[in-house]
Design an enzyme around this catalytic site. Structure first.
Site, PDB file in Angstrom:
ATOM      1  N   PHE A  10     -57.788 -46.057  30.759  1.00  5.33           N
ATOM      2  CA  PHE A  10     -57.978 -47.210  31.664  1.00  5.33           C
ATOM      3  C   PHE A  10     -56.684 -48.032  31.827  1.00  5.33           C
ATOM      4  CE2 PHE A  10     -59.634 -51.807  31.284  1.00  5.33           C
ATOM      5  CZ  PHE A  10     -59.582 -52.025  32.655  1.00  5.33           C
ATOM      6  N   GLU A  82     -58.453 -44.416  20.231  1.00  5.65           N
ATOM      7  CA  GLU A  82     -59.902 -44.458  20.411  1.00  5.65           C
ATOM      8  C   GLU A  82     -60.215 -45.938  20.581  1.00  5.65           C
ATOM      9  OE1 GLU A  82     -62.143 -42.135  20.753  1.00  5.65           O
ATOM     10  OE2 GLU A  82     -60.765 -40.459  20.438  1.00  5.65           O
ATOM     11  N   THR A 132     -55.163 -55.280  20.070  1.00  6.46           N
ATOM     12  CA  THR A 132     -56.352 -56.009  20.514  1.00  6.46           C
ATOM     13  C   THR A 132     -56.545 -57.322  19.758  1.00  6.46           C
ATOM     14  OG1 THR A 132     -58.770 -55.861  20.519  1.00  6.46           O
ATOM     15  CG2 THR A 132     -57.658 -54.550  18.878  1.00  6.46           C
ATOM     16  N   ASP A 133     -57.229 -58.270  20.405  1.00 11.23           N
ATOM     17  CA  ASP A 133     -57.575 -59.528  19.723  1.00 11.23           C
ATOM     18  C   ASP A 133     -58.628 -59.301  18.641  1.00 11.23           C
ATOM     19  OD1 ASP A 133     -59.770 -59.019  21.368  1.00 11.23           O
ATOM     20  OD2 ASP A 133     -59.779 -60.985  22.330  1.00 11.23           O
ATOM     21  N   ASN A 187     -60.376 -58.864  26.167  1.00 15.47           N
ATOM     22  CA  ASN A 187     -61.113 -57.841  26.938  1.00 15.47           C
ATOM     23  C   ASN A 187     -60.560 -57.676  28.346  1.00 15.47           C
ATOM     24  OD1 ASN A 187     -63.019 -58.635  24.768  1.00 15.47           O
ATOM     25  ND2 ASN A 187     -64.311 -57.136  25.805  1.00 15.47           N
ATOM     26  N   TYR A 215     -76.986 -56.424  24.628  1.00 14.57           N
ATOM     27  CA  TYR A 215     -77.147 -56.389  23.161  1.00 14.57           C
ATOM     28  C   TYR A 215     -77.546 -57.783  22.655  1.00 14.57           C
ATOM     29  CZ  TYR A 215     -74.234 -52.049  23.151  1.00 14.57           C
ATOM     30  OH  TYR A 215     -73.709 -50.805  23.357  1.00 14.57           O
TER      31      TYR A 215
HETATM   32  P1  NAD Z   1     -59.136 -45.755  26.910  1.00 20.27           P
HETATM   33  O1  NAD Z   1     -60.128 -45.335  25.881  1.00 20.27           O
HETATM   34  O2  NAD Z   1     -59.588 -45.990  28.310  1.00 20.27           O
HETATM   35  O3  NAD Z   1     -57.941 -44.688  26.980  1.00 20.27           O
HETATM   36  C1  NAD Z   1     -57.350 -44.145  25.832  1.00 20.27           C
HETATM   37  C2  NAD Z   1     -56.410 -43.023  26.270  1.00 20.27           C
HETATM   38  O4  NAD Z   1     -55.758 -42.521  25.089  1.00 20.27           O
HETATM   39  C3  NAD Z   1     -57.125 -41.834  26.937  1.00 20.27           C
HETATM   40  O5  NAD Z   1     -56.401 -41.395  28.062  1.00 20.27           O
HETATM   41  C4  NAD Z   1     -57.130 -40.773  25.849  1.00 20.27           C
HETATM   42  O6  NAD Z   1     -57.117 -39.431  26.351  1.00 20.27           O
HETATM   43  C5  NAD Z   1     -55.843 -41.102  25.104  1.00 20.27           C
HETATM   44  N1  NAD Z   1     -55.879 -40.620  23.719  1.00 20.27           N
HETATM   45  C6  NAD Z   1     -56.866 -40.812  22.807  1.00 20.27           C
HETATM   46  N2  NAD Z   1     -56.561 -40.194  21.661  1.00 20.27           N
HETATM   47  C7  NAD Z   1     -55.341 -39.624  21.833  1.00 20.27           C
HETATM   48  C8  NAD Z   1     -54.478 -38.863  20.995  1.00 20.27           C
HETATM   49  N3  NAD Z   1     -54.831 -38.552  19.741  1.00 20.27           N
HETATM   50  N4  NAD Z   1     -53.288 -38.474  21.477  1.00 20.27           N
HETATM   51  C9  NAD Z   1     -52.923 -38.773  22.765  1.00 20.27           C
HETATM   52  N5  NAD Z   1     -53.714 -39.465  23.612  1.00 20.27           N
HETATM   53  C10 NAD Z   1     -54.905 -39.887  23.150  1.00 20.27           C
HETATM   54  O7  NAD Z   1     -58.443 -47.054  26.315  1.00 20.27           O
HETATM   55  P2  NAD Z   1     -57.986 -48.406  27.045  1.00 20.27           P
HETATM   56  O8  NAD Z   1     -59.154 -49.285  27.230  1.00 20.27           O
HETATM   57  O9  NAD Z   1     -57.141 -48.049  28.197  1.00 20.27           O
HETATM   58  O10 NAD Z   1     -57.075 -49.060  25.887  1.00 20.27           O
HETATM   59  C11 NAD Z   1     -55.703 -48.701  25.773  1.00 20.27           C
HETATM   60  C12 NAD Z   1     -55.118 -49.447  24.584  1.00 20.27           C
HETATM   61  O11 NAD Z   1     -55.246 -50.851  24.778  1.00 20.27           O
HETATM   62  C13 NAD Z   1     -55.804 -49.125  23.256  1.00 20.27           C
HETATM   63  O12 NAD Z   1     -54.813 -49.041  22.265  1.00 20.27           O
HETATM   64  C14 NAD Z   1     -56.713 -50.328  23.020  1.00 20.27           C
HETATM   65  O13 NAD Z   1     -56.897 -50.540  21.648  1.00 20.27           O
HETATM   66  C15 NAD Z   1     -55.902 -51.435  23.658  1.00 20.27           C
HETATM   67  N6  NAD Z   1     -56.687 -52.564  24.186  1.00 20.27           N
HETATM   68  C16 NAD Z   1     -57.733 -52.335  25.039  1.00 20.27           C
HETATM   69  C17 NAD Z   1     -58.416 -53.423  25.577  1.00 20.27           C
HETATM   70  C18 NAD Z   1     -59.576 -53.233  26.521  1.00 20.27           C
HETATM   71  O14 NAD Z   1     -60.252 -54.207  26.852  1.00 20.27           O
HETATM   72  N7  NAD Z   1     -59.843 -52.029  27.021  1.00 20.27           N
HETATM   73  C19 NAD Z   1     -58.039 -54.735  25.238  1.00 20.27           C
HETATM   74  C20 NAD Z   1     -56.964 -54.924  24.345  1.00 20.27           C
HETATM   75  C21 NAD Z   1     -56.290 -53.833  23.848  1.00 20.27           C
HETATM   76  O1  DAU Z   2     -61.283 -57.666  22.857  1.00 19.49           O
HETATM   77  C1  DAU Z   2     -60.569 -56.519  23.226  1.00 19.49           C
HETATM   78  C2  DAU Z   2     -61.455 -55.316  23.096  1.00 19.49           C
HETATM   79  O2  DAU Z   2     -62.409 -55.395  24.141  1.00 19.49           O
HETATM   80  C3  DAU Z   2     -60.708 -53.991  23.152  1.00 19.49           C
HETATM   81  O3  DAU Z   2     -59.839 -53.910  22.054  1.00 19.49           O
HETATM   82  C4  DAU Z   2     -61.681 -52.815  23.131  1.00 19.49           C
HETATM   83  O4  DAU Z   2     -60.962 -51.596  23.290  1.00 19.49           O
HETATM   84  C5  DAU Z   2     -62.645 -52.976  24.276  1.00 19.49           C
HETATM   85  O5  DAU Z   2     -63.613 -51.951  24.236  1.00 19.49           O
HETATM   86  C6  DAU Z   2     -63.334 -54.347  24.208  1.00 19.49           C
HETATM   87  O6  DAU Z   2     -64.237 -54.405  23.080  1.00 19.49           O
HETATM   88  P1  DAU Z   2     -65.699 -55.073  23.214  1.00 19.49           P
HETATM   89  O7  DAU Z   2     -66.564 -54.508  22.173  1.00 19.49           O
HETATM   90  O8  DAU Z   2     -65.623 -56.544  23.335  1.00 19.49           O
HETATM   91  O9  DAU Z   2     -66.081 -54.495  24.693  1.00 19.49           O
HETATM   92  P2  DAU Z   2     -67.424 -53.853  25.284  1.00 19.49           P
HETATM   93  O10 DAU Z   2     -67.193 -53.692  26.746  1.00 19.49           O
HETATM   94  O11 DAU Z   2     -67.873 -52.660  24.522  1.00 19.49           O
HETATM   95  O12 DAU Z   2     -68.475 -55.011  25.060  1.00 19.49           O
HETATM   96  C7  DAU Z   2     -68.273 -56.304  25.590  1.00 19.49           C
HETATM   97  C8  DAU Z   2     -69.433 -57.170  25.124  1.00 19.49           C
HETATM   98  O13 DAU Z   2     -70.625 -56.706  25.768  1.00 19.49           O
HETATM   99  C9  DAU Z   2     -69.697 -57.083  23.653  1.00 19.49           C
HETATM  100  O14 DAU Z   2     -70.128 -58.356  23.192  1.00 19.49           O
HETATM  101  C10 DAU Z   2     -70.842 -56.078  23.530  1.00 19.49           C
HETATM  102  C11 DAU Z   2     -71.629 -56.309  24.812  1.00 19.49           C
HETATM  103  N1  DAU Z   2     -72.309 -55.131  25.365  1.00 19.49           N
HETATM  104  C12 DAU Z   2     -71.586 -53.980  25.545  1.00 19.49           C
HETATM  105  C13 DAU Z   2     -72.180 -52.844  26.061  1.00 19.49           C
HETATM  106  C14 DAU Z   2     -71.396 -51.574  26.219  1.00 19.49           C
HETATM  107  C15 DAU Z   2     -73.646 -55.205  25.747  1.00 19.49           C
HETATM  108  O15 DAU Z   2     -74.296 -56.259  25.615  1.00 19.49           O
HETATM  109  N2  DAU Z   2     -74.233 -54.082  26.243  1.00 19.49           N
HETATM  110  C16 DAU Z   2     -73.577 -52.906  26.401  1.00 19.49           C
HETATM  111  O16 DAU Z   2     -74.197 -51.904  26.851  1.00 19.49           O
END
Ligand code: NAD
Ligand code: DAU
Length: 351
Positions: A10, A82, A132-133, A187, A215
Site C-alpha cells: 500500500f 508484515e 509505526t506509532d 494510521n 470490533y
Molecule cells: P502492506 O502490508 O500493504 O505491504 C507490505 C509490502 O511488503 C508488500 O508489498 C509485501 O509483498 C512486502 N513484503 C512483505 N514481506 C516481505 C519480505 N520478507 N521481503 C520483501 N518484501 C516483503 O504494508 P503497508 O501498509 O504499505 O505498510 C508499509 C510499512 O509502513 C510497514 O513497515 C508498516 O509497518 C508501516 N506503517 C504502516 C502504516 C499503515 O497504516 N498502513 C502506518 C504506519 C507505518
Molecule cells: O497506527 C499505525 C498502524 O495502523 C499501522 O502500523 C498498521 O500497519 C496498520 O494496519 C494500522 O493498524 P490498526 O490495527 O490501527 O489498523 P486496522 O485498519 O486493522 O484497524 C483500525 C481500527 O479499526 C482498529 O481499532 C481495529 C478496528 N477494526 C479493524 C478491522 C479490520 C474494526 O473495528 N473492524 C475491522 O474489521
C-alpha cells in the site's frame, strides 16, 4: 538511485508513484510479493526506464547483496513488513521473521554497501526505516499525544516486532555511525490499501452488501493520515532529516472507528446510492489486546523540516472512496482465495 523495499504494498506503491511523478531519480523496488502485494498496482511503470523491480525476500542476505552490487543505491527506504495486527494475533512468527530478521538482514546488507562507498557518498548515504506509532502502546482518553520521547510499550505481536526493528535501526546509527532515521506514523488510508484494513474493508464490504464488522464498542481512536501525506513526510525526512533521529508523523485527525464507518456510509450514499449502508453495521467480538487510542504530536517534523499534511480527513476520505469506486478491477484482483480464507478465519469465529 534509491532502493525501496515493499514497493508493491500500500504505502510503498504510493511512495514510488509519487516519487517518479516528482523526480527523475530511478527507483529499484525490492519486494517478495506476499499476499499483501499486487504487482498490477505498478503496471503503469512497466515501460518506465526509471523503475526496476527485484523479487527478493528481505531475509535473504545473499540476494540483497547482489541487489546492492547491481544498483548501487544512494539511499534505502524500508517499507517491507508484515503489517496487519489481526494477522499477527493469528500467526506471530511471520512478523518476527520479516519485521525483525528481515530488517536486521537489510541493515547488514546496507552497512556492507555503505562501508564500500567513497567518503563523500558514504556521508550522504541514508537509510529511512518506516515504522509505526503502535510501538508506543495505547493512550488513555486524556493522555498527551505520542511524541519522540514517548516510551516504547508495544502491545501486539505486530507492534512488538516493529519495535524490535526500530531498536535495530537505532543501534546501527549508534554503533556503526550508519546514517539511519526512523519514522513512526499513525494510521494511513488512501488508494491501493489492501481490503483487510478498516477503511478499505468497510468500503468493499458496504458495496458488496456485506456486514460492516465493528470490533467491540467501536470507540477506539486512531489518528488518520492520507497516504500521500505520509509519502511527502518520508521524502522530506530522506532529504533533510538528521541521521540518528526519530520523526513522528500524524494527521491531526483523531476519530473513533464508529465515526469513520458512519462517514464512509454517508459518502457511499452520495457516490453509490442504492443501499442503506448504515444498516450493514454489525458489532463483533473485540480484537484481543485492542489498543484504545493513538494520537501523534508531529511538531518536531513541522518545526525542523517544515512538513504538514495537505489533506484533511474529509478531503482524503472522499478521494479514497472515489478511488475504490473507480477501481473495482483492482479490488477483484486482490480478493483471491487466500483473501477469502483470511476473511473466514478472522471473522468466522467472532460472535
Ligand atoms: P502492506 O502490508 O500493504 O505491504 C507490505 C509490502 O511488503 C508488500 O508489498 C509485501 O509483498 C512486502 N513484503 C512483505 N514481506 C516481505 C519480505 N520478507 N521481503 C520483501 N518484501 C516483503 O504494508 P503497508 O501498509 O504499505 O505498510 C508499509 C510499512 O509502513 C510497514 O513497515 C508498516 O509497518 C508501516 N506503517 C504502516 C502504516 C499503515 O497504516 N498502513 C502506518 C504506519 C507505518
Ligand atoms: O497506527 C499505525 C498502524 O495502523 C499501522 O502500523 C498498521 O500497519 C496498520 O494496519 C494500522 O493498524 P490498526 O490495527 O490501527 O489498523 P486496522 O485498519 O486493522 O484497524 C483500525 C481500527 O479499526 C482498529 O481499532 C481495529 C478496528 N477494526 C479493524 C478491522 C479490520 C474494526 O473495528 N473492524 C475491522 O474489521
Amino acid at each position: 538511485m534509491i532502493l525501496v523495499t515493499g514497493g508493491c504494498g500500500f504505502i510503498g506503491s504510493n511512495f514510488i508513484l509519487d516519487w517518479l511523478a516528482a523526480h527523475d531519480e530511478p527507483v529499484v523496488n525490492v519486494d517478495l510479493l506476499t499476499y499483501a502485494a499486487n504487482p498490477k498496482t505498478l503496471a503503469s511503470l512497466a515501460a518506465d526506464a526509471r523503475y526496476a523491480f527485484e523479487r527478493v525476500d528481505v531475509c535473504d542476505g545473499v540476494a540483497l547483496k547482489a541487489v546492492f552490487a547491481k544498483y548501487q543505491p544512494r539511499a534505502v527506504v524500508h517499507f517491507a513488513a508484515e503489517s496487519h495486527v489481526d494477522r499477527s494475533i493469528h500467526g506471530p512468527m511471520d512478523f518476527v521473521k520479516t519485521n525483525v530478521m528481515g530488517t536486521a538482514t537489510l541493515l547488514e546488507a546496507s552497512r556492507a554497501h555503505w562501508k564500500s562507498l567513497p567518503d563523500a557518498e558514504a556521508k550522504s548515504f541514508r537509510f529511512v526505516h518506516v515504522s509505526t506509532d503502535e510501538v508506543f502502546g495505547s493512550l488513555g482518553a486524556t493522555d498527551p499525544k505520542f511524541n519522540e520521547l514517548s516510551q516504547y510499550q508495544p502491545n501486539s505481536p505486530y507492534s512488538a516486532s516493529k519495535a524490535g526493528s526500530d531498536h535495530l535501526a537505532r543501534a546501527y546509527f549508534h554503533t556503526y555511525g550508519m546514517p539511519v532515521m526512523v519514522t513512526n506514523c499513525s494510521n494511513n488510508y488512501g488508494p491501493r490499501q489492501f481490503p483487510e484494513k478498516l477503511i478499505p474493508l468497510m468500503i468493499v464490504n458496504a458495496l458488496a452488501g456485506k456486514a460492516l464488522p465493528i470490533y467491540g464498542d467501536g470507540q477506539q481512536i486512531r489518528d488518520w493520515l492520507y497516504v500521500g501525506d505520509h509519502c511527502s513526510a518520508i521524502r522530506r525526512v530522506l532529504e533533510a532529516g538528521r541521521p540518528g533521529e526519530l520523526y513522528l508523523i500524524g494527521g491531526d485527525a483523531e476519530k473513533p472507528n464508529i465515526e469513520v464507518v458512519h462517514t464512509i456510509c454517508s459518502l457511499l450514499a452520495t457516490h453509490a446510492p442504492g443501499n442503506d449502508y448504515l444498516t450493514q453495521i454489525t458489532t463483533v467480538t473485540d480484537r484481543p489486546g485492542h489498543d484504545r487510542r493513538y494520537a501523534i504530536d508531529f511538531s518536531k517534523l513541522r518545526r525542523e523540516l517544515g512538513w504538514r499534511p495537505i489533506e484533511n480527513f474529509t478531503t482524503g476520505l472522499e478521494k479514497t472512496v472515489r478511488w475504490y469506486l473507480e477501481n473495482s478491477a483492482w479490488v477483484a484482483d486482490v480478493q483471491s482465495g487466500d483473501y477469502l480464507r483470511w476473511i473466514a478465519q478472522n471473522y468466522g469465529a467472532r460472535a
